[in-house]
Design an enzyme around this catalytic site. Sequence first.
Site, PDB file in Angstrom:
ATOM      1  N   CYS A 141      80.891  16.054  15.181  1.00  6.99           N
ATOM      2  CA  CYS A 141      79.628  16.339  15.627  1.00  6.99           C
ATOM      3  C   CYS A 141      79.258  18.065  16.050  1.00  6.99           C
ATOM      4  O   CYS A 141      79.350  18.490  15.179  1.00  6.99           O
ATOM      5  CB  CYS A 141      79.370  15.631  16.986  1.00  6.99           C
ATOM      6  SG  CYS A 141      77.575  15.201  17.154  1.00  6.99           S
ATOM      7  N   HIS A 194      81.252   9.850  15.923  1.00  8.29           N
ATOM      8  CA  HIS A 194      82.375   9.647  17.126  1.00  8.29           C
ATOM      9  C   HIS A 194      82.858   8.224  17.045  1.00  8.29           C
ATOM     10  O   HIS A 194      82.603   7.353  16.358  1.00  8.29           O
ATOM     11  CB  HIS A 194      81.410   9.774  18.265  1.00  8.29           C
ATOM     12  CG  HIS A 194      80.893  10.994  18.792  1.00  8.29           C
ATOM     13  ND1 HIS A 194      81.651  12.037  18.933  1.00  8.29           N
ATOM     14  CD2 HIS A 194      79.899  11.240  18.653  1.00  8.29           C
ATOM     15  CE1 HIS A 194      80.881  13.245  19.122  1.00  8.29           C
ATOM     16  NE2 HIS A 194      79.750  12.705  19.219  1.00  8.29           N
TER      17      HIS A 194
END
Length: 487
Positions: free
Chosen positions: A330, A427
């Site tokens: 991310c 994630h």
Amino acid sequence: MAKAIMIQGAGSNVGKSLIVAGLARAFTRQGLRVAPFKPQNMSNNAAVTEDGGEIGRAQALQARAAGRAPVIDMNPVLLKPESETGAQVIVQGRRWATLRAADYGARKPELMTPVLDSFHRLAAGADLVLVEGAGSPAEINLRAGDIANMGFARAAAVPVILLGDIDRGGVIAQLVGTRAVLDPEDAAMIRGFAVNKFRGDPRLFDGGLAEIVQRTGWPSLGVIPWFDAARRLPAEDVLDLRGQAGGALKIAVPQFPRIANFDDIDPLMAEPGVTVEIVPPGRPLPGDAALVLLPGSKSTTADLAAFRAEGWDVDLTAHCRRGGHVLGLCGGYQMLGRWIDDPEGVEGPPGRVPGLGLLDIETVMVPDKRLTPAQGLYLPTGAPIRGYEIHIGRSEGPDRARGWIGTAGETEGAASADGRVMGCYWHGLFASDDFRAAFLARLGGTASGLDYEAGVETTLDALAAHLSTHLDLDRIAALAAEVTDRR
């Protein structure tokens, strides 16, 4: 008719989240429909909900303990710090505003209505709502307009159990001092107390318990011994972020000032053949790491500046020259590219900053946040991956052609030509056992074969049994009050 009870702390980080998770599992095992609820949370460790929003990860774990899917009503106000003085405010799962602390204090009373709306929606489908406070009610300088502790408890008529932490010392002062500073109406909401994180023989604290009871007038509901297996559960607070000494394969994780969704590393810390080293500011990245993992960030460009200020960019270049691997998740993925462009000033003043240049991609920040569960395949081996996306920004460039996660005819992620530098927006992917094993194998390590998710379930069961032994659950249930809509 649903009942509710609230766990507040005599200080921050006394273990409220863990105790609520354990109580959720314990009361669920008794056959009750339990729902966790935290009016206001402050954390950059967030979870994507079934209804398409985001809440604090602790509430997602508590929902799991209760056998429920996480929904936005479990944490209607989430503060995600973006600087030392300001935070993004998430209300019922969506961005509401970005405010400095003083401005949030002025607008906080506006949020009591959505907080109570969420509480009553949850209660409509539950037998017991377990409410978690934030920080401590002893912070009486924050009492005006409070929605997190006594302000909520009194508005919703929910009785309170006060939790103290004996491990840090001074638990008698914590509990008695809280009683001393609360105004009488707030203090009257507290119906009992418990002492958490006790090490040694609890009988040695009998005199201390008697003093607390005598000085506060509150009954003791139990002394909870230290629960060592808590380290196997996802941590929410960055204060709980610690490495894990294990085997010869070392993974280094630089600790960004605004690190986010750091529970990504929990499955790696559970592997006995892996050592995870959290690298705090002021220390270089270790030279013997097989992998440097750049985690998520709530403020990518600010954390990238901090990364450079620490000299970690030089360490990372040396790591790559030695043949080491790099993985960015991310915000860490965005940092690895050539440029980060923020034309609309989503993260701060509009501008364009150079990235670390280890992936041939460029990121453009956009105001719309992507919140979605994700599933696909690790393309080198076909191992299934489940995860979630929670980010702003879009990344494109030549290295995207080497995306390494396949999903619905597309690919996610990017990789360098030699495959040693990789990144993606997902994630939670290391909780997928087959993928974790395959990824560790490419680093030269060996996975243990553990079932990570089953391990979390086993730990929640053990926590519930631990609390059932050391807390008076029957009395806690009896103290819970019927939920009445006073709006």
